[in-house]
Scaffold this motif. Structure first.
Motif, PDB file in Angstrom:
ATOM      1  N   ARG A 197     -51.518 -13.289 -25.110  1.00 34.64           N
ATOM      2  CA  ARG A 197     -51.178 -11.973 -24.583  1.00 34.64           C
ATOM      3  C   ARG A 197     -52.227 -10.934 -24.926  1.00 34.64           C
ATOM      4  O   ARG A 197     -53.056 -11.155 -25.792  1.00 34.64           O
ATOM      5  CB  ARG A 197     -49.812 -11.543 -25.141  1.00 34.64           C
ATOM      6  N   LYS A 198     -52.163  -9.825 -24.247  1.00 31.67           N
ATOM      7  CA  LYS A 198     -53.072  -8.725 -24.545  1.00 31.67           C
ATOM      8  C   LYS A 198     -52.773  -8.159 -25.930  1.00 31.67           C
ATOM      9  O   LYS A 198     -51.690  -8.352 -26.465  1.00 31.67           O
ATOM     10  CB  LYS A 198     -52.918  -7.629 -23.485  1.00 31.67           C
ATOM     11  N   ALA A 199     -53.737  -7.457 -26.449  1.00 28.47           N
ATOM     12  CA  ALA A 199     -53.530  -6.776 -27.739  1.00 28.47           C
ATOM     13  C   ALA A 199     -52.453  -5.705 -27.572  1.00 28.47           C
ATOM     14  O   ALA A 199     -52.260  -5.183 -26.476  1.00 28.47           O
ATOM     15  CB  ALA A 199     -54.835  -6.136 -28.201  1.00 28.47           C
ATOM     16  N   ALA A 200     -51.760  -5.428 -28.651  1.00 28.80           N
ATOM     17  CA  ALA A 200     -50.651  -4.460 -28.598  1.00 28.80           C
ATOM     18  C   ALA A 200     -50.950  -3.321 -29.563  1.00 28.80           C
ATOM     19  O   ALA A 200     -50.720  -3.431 -30.755  1.00 28.80           O
ATOM     20  CB  ALA A 200     -49.348  -5.157 -28.971  1.00 28.80           C
ATOM     21  N   PRO A 201     -51.460  -2.216 -29.044  1.00 27.18           N
ATOM     22  CA  PRO A 201     -51.790  -1.100 -29.942  1.00 27.18           C
ATOM     23  C   PRO A 201     -50.522  -0.458 -30.527  1.00 27.18           C
ATOM     24  O   PRO A 201     -49.444  -0.592 -29.958  1.00 27.18           O
ATOM     25  CB  PRO A 201     -52.512  -0.108 -29.036  1.00 27.18           C
ATOM     26  N   PRO A 202     -50.667   0.220 -31.627  1.00 30.61           N
ATOM     27  CA  PRO A 202     -49.494   0.824 -32.272  1.00 30.61           C
ATOM     28  C   PRO A 202     -48.896   1.948 -31.430  1.00 30.61           C
ATOM     29  O   PRO A 202     -49.614   2.673 -30.754  1.00 30.61           O
ATOM     30  CB  PRO A 202     -50.064   1.393 -33.585  1.00 30.61           C
ATOM     31  N   LEU A 203     -47.582   2.070 -31.490  1.00 32.71           N
ATOM     32  CA  LEU A 203     -46.902   3.190 -30.844  1.00 32.71           C
ATOM     33  C   LEU A 203     -47.108   4.455 -31.663  1.00 32.71           C
ATOM     34  O   LEU A 203     -47.056   4.425 -32.888  1.00 32.71           O
ATOM     35  CB  LEU A 203     -45.405   2.900 -30.723  1.00 32.71           C
ATOM     36  N   ARG A 227     -45.329  -1.784 -31.999  1.00 27.53           N
ATOM     37  CA  ARG A 227     -46.489  -1.790 -31.119  1.00 27.53           C
ATOM     38  C   ARG A 227     -46.072  -1.819 -29.650  1.00 27.53           C
ATOM     39  O   ARG A 227     -44.935  -2.111 -29.325  1.00 27.53           O
ATOM     40  CB  ARG A 227     -47.354  -3.020 -31.430  1.00 27.53           C
ATOM     41  N   LYS A 228     -47.010  -1.530 -28.801  1.00 24.41           N
ATOM     42  CA  LYS A 228     -46.757  -1.597 -27.365  1.00 24.41           C
ATOM     43  C   LYS A 228     -46.498  -3.043 -26.948  1.00 24.41           C
ATOM     44  O   LYS A 228     -46.857  -3.984 -27.663  1.00 24.41           O
ATOM     45  CB  LYS A 228     -47.967  -1.045 -26.602  1.00 24.41           C
ATOM     46  N   ALA A 229     -45.883  -3.198 -25.801  1.00 25.00           N
ATOM     47  CA  ALA A 229     -45.680  -4.540 -25.249  1.00 25.00           C
ATOM     48  C   ALA A 229     -47.032  -5.163 -24.946  1.00 25.00           C
ATOM     49  O   ALA A 229     -48.015  -4.464 -24.695  1.00 25.00           O
ATOM     50  CB  ALA A 229     -44.849  -4.446 -23.975  1.00 25.00           C
ATOM     51  N   ALA A 230     -47.076  -6.488 -24.996  1.00 24.59           N
ATOM     52  CA  ALA A 230     -48.338  -7.202 -24.785  1.00 24.59           C
ATOM     53  C   ALA A 230     -48.175  -8.147 -23.599  1.00 24.59           C
ATOM     54  O   ALA A 230     -47.622  -9.226 -23.735  1.00 24.59           O
ATOM     55  CB  ALA A 230     -48.700  -7.977 -26.038  1.00 24.59           C
ATOM     56  N   GLU A 265     -43.470   0.409 -21.681  1.00 24.84           N
ATOM     57  CA  GLU A 265     -44.611   0.378 -22.592  1.00 24.84           C
ATOM     58  C   GLU A 265     -44.264  -0.255 -23.934  1.00 24.84           C
ATOM     59  O   GLU A 265     -45.073  -0.969 -24.532  1.00 24.84           O
ATOM     60  CB  GLU A 265     -45.098   1.812 -22.785  1.00 24.84           C
ATOM     61  N   CYS A 266     -43.061   0.013 -24.422  1.00 23.47           N
ATOM     62  CA  CYS A 266     -42.720  -0.515 -25.747  1.00 23.47           C
ATOM     63  C   CYS A 266     -41.952  -1.833 -25.661  1.00 23.47           C
ATOM     64  O   CYS A 266     -41.555  -2.390 -26.685  1.00 23.47           O
ATOM     65  CB  CYS A 266     -41.926   0.510 -26.552  1.00 23.47           C
TER      66      CYS A 266
END
Lengths: 515, 515
Positions: free
Chosen positions: A33-39, B33-36, B157-158
């Motif tokens: 999966r893609k990277a998941a940046p912090p909320l 983190r955001k969804a991936a 997004e989350c």
């Protein structure tokens, strides 16, 4: 050591990180999966403007061992990389990993900071002195990693490179962090190289010398990703953008190559209504594009689109109606910037849109043909754009791999002799782009057609064009200037050359002397 | 059952999913983190155009229990939701979760598919018949979930909502999936509601009735996220966009409210050079904006920006130089669409840019003032926009919460009596927007100032404006039309009203009768 699909020895791991060897241009099927940046959040009324870069560095908690990123839209006029590194050095921060899209000769002072341990790793293109320094075995704790434009986007997107702090030089920004490169005293054209950085970095700092009232339009970098905005006296020197040969060549040899390249594309039936092409910005590419433009005007056909790096020549083609749209990732002169402001069909694109392997299709895949250069080619049609024949790492990959992989016909234009050194080698010093995605190699002595493309060979022969073998052209050149000396390499790997999918297509070793 | 910060009873979980109660407009600090989304690729030459929606549904593997998403840019002219659901029904697919941005009266035929079990869950706004059906306890397997524009973006997004297949109605698209709503016979204005869907869905299908050569510009939906492109005869009816009261009101009562609202904003010193505002699209809001525009012209001040839903009135303000930029998430009439094509400072924005709680700042946070409506208000300044006083769920949240939370001064305009029903209640039937983010409630009888804003009360009194209490105005209205009957609710929760941060601010229960 195992060999990859272009026959290069690739170690199983480097610096403790596993290395995937190149297995073919489209062999990789991405997993995961893609990277998941912090909320994150922010409350209304909270501001972002900070009084200094130093304050921003403190606020984001930049510390030893972190990764900092930059875009190269100012090219040789960049001022931000050194300013940030100097500030870090002053604050006692060390062991940084630099993750620029590209470094230029202006970044030579970085060498001092590498020697002092402020910067210990670089992942990014190194044009000129920093590359040469790295080639000489210069002190990086891990080998440098070079990626194409698309490859860098992919590496961020899939989490291969995690950015702690992105510093984004912005010719125009508003206090909430919306930013673009189109306006302001330092306008440099698109800054969309930094979009992935803004999406995925833990912290994002926009640096501008032109803070305007909200909202700064167009929006290349979005407020929602930006933590801080810092104003400086000068964010970059747009005069440094137009480096290298960004004019149509006047050299008769190069003009002959350009004419042959254009004729080949015409013979292949690719100059037709609705085509798409990448022009390139070198003197030969520009000349070839100019020949194509004349042929288009003669036939009354119009390209659907062209992709840049964008020069005034391409902008003029749009203006004249020869091209229906420009997809612009990088400006190469002031006229291109100006035009971007004025023409709705001159559209800014990101490197992801342009070239991401891990996407459901990128713009280079829509290209009918493209003109690209190289420092060397070899009998397997492999192309080197990174090192010179003396082994020195002096150039980045740019979009070379991405365009070659995508275009239906990829044309490499290269003189057979450069500085008394023959450019057609039995085997290139460094493989940047594999022969499997190269269709034609055009020199002043003729056109070599990749044996994978008998259809093209037939088209060219039918048009009376000089189809020749690389071996022949190589022999002729060597009769004139002799066989090139080869550099002697040490064991130490100083850089990895990634293919756009994240595998390693070649390594660059420390240069220790000459044969 | 525990009560949330606006005193509503909120269950601890619904349908097996935990429910977070609303704790205050800015109480939530996002974690995690955001969804991936999954990594994908595509090879050059692979096409995306499929012959039918049915083929696309098969190819993406749409099956029982999945979530399908849609945007509502066509508003009451949408044709795609029903077409997809009908096709799914024909293919025997059931138990779908519908995740539209909003449904309109045109979607009434959905009720049949809910009754048949093809659609068993809805998360999205339901304007009109589908909402009424749900209010009557209509057969959804889980309560519906209503979110604001920003809240929906955040939920995707989350990872709170995972979209299996996004279907994107596109007035213009190219064969590689680039799409926009600005051109073509069905041009409807921005389709940027679907951007998050395209980024995060497992599969993305663009549906168009105007397939143009590559590249379709401008690029709202990007090729790199699109799996398939399907052409249909007609993708939507732009004639259905301009629903409701999108003209300046002519009702004397409403005009009085509009004038008082404008005067309040002027008295608060907010009509000044560089201001930002949201106009709204209701008859009162438009009239208030018109009063403001006249005052701006008189004073010679210019707004830096306005945010839409965009009508011709706002477009004209940009044209006349009264507004420096329009940030446009949704077009409300044909002139707005036209203007979007022509004016570089009329910029399309996404709901994320507009309103995402989980971002480093959204556009609504830059607003100086905004005019918003409501079906009811109460003595705590809470506003209901979702249900009527008969308890029926008839409206979505739209940007109401997002704007109220962001604007420095949020002005609710509302007549004290509507259809012989008093609108100022002791307690609203449903809390959509909490009083803590509402500053002024303006009726034809005067202006109520939230006690949290003594500064505003002073400004208004100094300007001689009729500052009154909600209690007084309520009493006057009730003297005229009597106290409103109250609906009798059953126990069954038919819908959750989320606050924009993902907490639940209220629930809607099944209506079973009248007091």
């Amino acid at each position: 050591m195992p060999r990859n699909a272009v026959g290069r020895e690739i170690p199983g791991e480097v610096g403790g990180r596993p290395v995937r060897p190149f297995q073919g241009a489209f062999a990789t099927v991405p997993e995961g999966r893609k990277a998941a940046p912090p909320l994150k959040t922010l409350r209304p009324g909270e501001g972002k403007v900070l009084p200094s870069l130093e304050e921003a560095i403190r606020r984001v908690g930049l510390s030893d061992g972190m990764t900092i990123s930059f875009h190269h839209a100012f090219r040789d006029g960049d001022l931000l990389v050194l300013r940030v590194v100097e500030t870090c050095a002053r604050l006692g921060i060390k062991d940084l990993r630099l993750f620029p899209t590209a470094l230029f000769p202006c970044h030579e002072p970085l060498i001092r900071y590498i020697e002092e341990g402020v910067v210990t790793r670089i992942e990014g293109s190194m044009n000129g002195p920093v590359g040469a320094f790295v080639s000489r075995g210069g002190k990086l704790r891990e080998p440098a990693v070079l990626r194409s434009h698309g490859g860098r986007w992919r590496a961020i997107e899939c989490g291969e490179v995690h950015i702690d702090v992105a510093f984004i030089a912005a010719p125009t920004a508003d206090p909430y962090g919306n930013a673009n490169g189109m306006w302001g005293p330092s306008a440099c054209g698109p800054i969309s190289f930094a979009v992935a950085d803004s999406w995925y970095a833990d912290h994002v700092v926009v640096v501008t010398d032109n803070l305007v009232p909200y909202p700064a339009l167009p929006i290349e970098i979005e407020q929602g990703y930006v933590d801080h905005v810092v104003t400086v006296d000068r964010v970059g020197d747009p005069g440094g953008i137009a480096t290298g040969t960004l004019r149509i060549t006047r050299s008769p040899t190069q003009l002959r190559i350009a004419k042959l390249a254009a004729d080949a594309v015409i013979a292949a039936g690719l100059v037709r209504e609705g085509m798409g092409f990448q022009a390139g910005a070198g003197g030969i590419s520009l000349a070839a594009t100019d020949f194509i433009a004349k042929e288009m005007a003669r036939r009354g056909v119009r390209a659907a689109f062209a992709i840049g790096g964008v020069t005034m020549y391409l902008a003029d083609m749009l203006k004249e109606g020869l091209v229906g749209a420009i997809l612009d990732g990088q400006a190469f002169d002031a006229r291109a910037v100006e035009f971007l402001r004025e023409h709705p069909r001159h559209q800014i694109i990101t490197p992801g849109f342009y070239a991401d392997y891990n996407s459901r299709g990128c713009a280079t895949y829509m290209l009918d043909f493209a003109f690209l250069g190289g420092t060397e080619v070899d009998l397997d049609f492999n192309v080197n754009v990174n090192t010179h024949s003396d082994g020195q790492l002096l150039h980045g990959i740019g979009g070379h791999q991405d365009v070659a992989a995508g275009a239906k016909v990829t044309v490499i234009t290269i003189p057979t002799i450069r500085g008394r050194i023959p450019t057609i080698r039995e085997s290139v010093t460094t493989v940047t782009t594999p022969g499997e995605v190269v269709d034609l190699i055009v020199t002043e002595r003729g056109i070599a057609v990749n044996p994978r493309r008998p259809d093209l060979a037939e088209d060219l022969r039918r048009a009376g064009l000089p189809v020749r073998s690389l071996e022949e052209m190589r022999a002729e050149a060597e009769r004139l200037v002799g066989v090139a000396k080869k550099p002697v390499f040490g064991d130490e790997i100083v850089a990895l050359i990634q293919w756009r999918d994240g595998t390693v297509i070649d390594v660059v070793r420390k240069v220790v002397g000459w044969e």
